[in-house]
Design an enzyme around this catalytic site. Structure first.
Site, PDB file in Angstrom:
ATOM      1  N   GLY A  46       0.801  -1.223   0.000  1.00  0.00           N
ATOM      2  CA  GLY A  46       0.000   0.000   0.000  1.00  0.00           C
ATOM      3  C   GLY A  46       0.831   1.268   0.000  1.00  0.00           C
ATOM      4  N   THR A  47       2.089   1.157  -0.420  1.00  0.00           N
ATOM      5  CA  THR A  47       3.025   2.297  -0.408  1.00  0.00           C
ATOM      6  C   THR A  47       2.476   3.508  -1.149  1.00  0.00           C
ATOM      7  OG1 THR A  47       4.649   0.533  -0.781  1.00  0.00           O
ATOM      8  CG2 THR A  47       5.487   2.789  -0.609  1.00  0.00           C
ATOM      9  N   HIS A  99      11.618   0.499   0.641  1.00  0.00           N
ATOM     10  CA  HIS A  99      11.261  -0.890   0.959  1.00  0.00           C
ATOM     11  C   HIS A  99      12.412  -1.581   1.698  1.00  0.00           C
ATOM     12  CE1 HIS A  99       7.676  -0.777  -1.432  1.00  0.00           C
ATOM     13  NE2 HIS A  99       8.241  -0.903  -2.606  1.00  0.00           N
ATOM     14  N   ARG A 247      -4.201  -3.053  -9.631  1.00  0.00           N
ATOM     15  CA  ARG A 247      -5.218  -4.058  -9.907  1.00  0.00           C
ATOM     16  C   ARG A 247      -6.533  -3.859  -9.155  1.00  0.00           C
ATOM     17  NH1 ARG A 247      -3.933  -8.391  -7.647  1.00  0.00           N
ATOM     18  NH2 ARG A 247      -5.480  -9.764  -8.532  1.00  0.00           N
ATOM     19  N   LYS A 248      -6.522  -4.147  -7.856  1.00  0.00           N
ATOM     20  CA  LYS A 248      -7.793  -4.187  -7.117  1.00  0.00           C
ATOM     21  C   LYS A 248      -7.846  -3.277  -5.901  1.00  0.00           C
ATOM     22  CE  LYS A 248      -9.236  -8.855  -8.421  1.00  0.00           C
ATOM     23  NZ  LYS A 248      -9.664 -10.167  -7.909  1.00  0.00           N
ATOM     24  N   GLY A 249      -6.754  -3.209  -5.151  1.00  0.00           N
ATOM     25  CA  GLY A 249      -6.765  -2.389  -3.951  1.00  0.00           C
ATOM     26  C   GLY A 249      -7.739  -2.886  -2.906  1.00  0.00           C
TER      27      GLY A 249
END
Length: 285
Positions: A46-47, A99, A247-249
């Protein structure tokens, strides 16, 4: 440049945009400043969503900045070639992302007052998100199948190393006053309340209408439609299929991909690896 990994101190990085010498400089020479705000995550946690929220907090919800400057310029990656160079020349206050596992993070951080927000996510969702994201990127080693990537993730032979090691490395910092631990799941479940928690941590205040603007402009749909945040600006030199990059979150998508056996194996692995940490740290368990 090949579709393989660059290895540095036992951790895998992409072969494009990263160099061992820069990674060494980031750890040993990069100067963290007291005014810095740092987003720290294991990849696919979720960066970019958190970066978008922090940028909108800075502009009090106004979307002009996030719609005119690419997200990787608003919050550069300190460990990348471009990010390291840019941040070295950026005036304070700086916002940036990383990261990096704790052993490769800039040593200067540990004697600074810089504020870190560490965002973690259910590793099962991280695994699924990573599989779909990385297979569309060039300059990294790609798995032959979903099954192979599952094995790599469990073994920690993926970009930025083991999720379990990353969490273990950073968790002792959670009691420090300049370190805020958040989860993707709580951010998803109650975004407004979590933003208020971030405000408190950073010493900022927002008016109710500003908070509403931030919620609106950082929604998954808004990010998907914002070319400065959805990766559509990335060069074809880096990406195979841009459509798959945001994509979806959602939370819990792993249930659509794990087999029963994989779910059982991963549960067992999680219990073994995380036995020494309090269960309540992980809201998805």
């Amino acid at each position: 440049m090949s579709d393989d990994f660059l290895w540095f101190e036992g951790i895998a990085f992409p072969t494009m945009g990263f160099r061992s010498e820069t990674l060494r400089k980031v750890r040993d020479e990069f100067v963290i400043r007291d005014e810095d705000v740092i987003i720290l995550t294991y990849p696919k946690s979720g960066t970019n969503w958190l970066a978008e929220i922090l940028c909108l907090m800075h502009s009090k919800g106004d979307a002009k900045w996030i719609q005119s400057v690419p997200i990787w310029e608003r919050s550069p990656w300190v460990e990348s070639e471009i990010g390291y160079t840019a941040l070295s020349e950026t005036e304070s206050p700086r916002l940036f992302s990383s990261h990096l596992p704790i052993q490769l993070f800039p040593k200067s951080f540990f004697s600074s007052k810089a504020k870190v927000i560490y965002l973690m996510r259910n590793p099962r969702d991280v695994l699924v998100s990573g599989y779909f994201f990385w297979k569309n990127m060039k300059f990294i080693k790609k798995p032959k199948s979903w099954e192979e990537y599952f094995e790599w993730f469990c073994q920690g032979t993926v970009l930025y190393g083991s999720w379990f090691d990353h969490i273990h490395g950073w968790m002792p910092m959670r009691e420090e006053k300049n370190f805020l631990l958040l989860s993707y799941e709580e951010l998803k479940q109650d975004t407004g309340r979590t933003i208020e928690k971030i405000c408190q941590f950073l010493g900022k205040t927002l008016e109710p209408e500003e908070l509403n603007l931030i919620l609106k402009n950082s929604s998954f749909q808004s990010m998907k439609e914002n070319k400065m945040s959805n990766y559509s600006l990335l060069s074809v030199d880096y990406v195979v299929d841009k459509a798959q990059l945001l994509r979806k979150g959602v939370s819990g998508d792993w249930k659509n991909h794990f087999t029963v056996a994989q779910a059982e194996d991963f549960d067992k692995l999680f219990q073994e690896k995380m036995a020494d940490l309090p269960r309540e740290l992980f809201p998805w368990e």
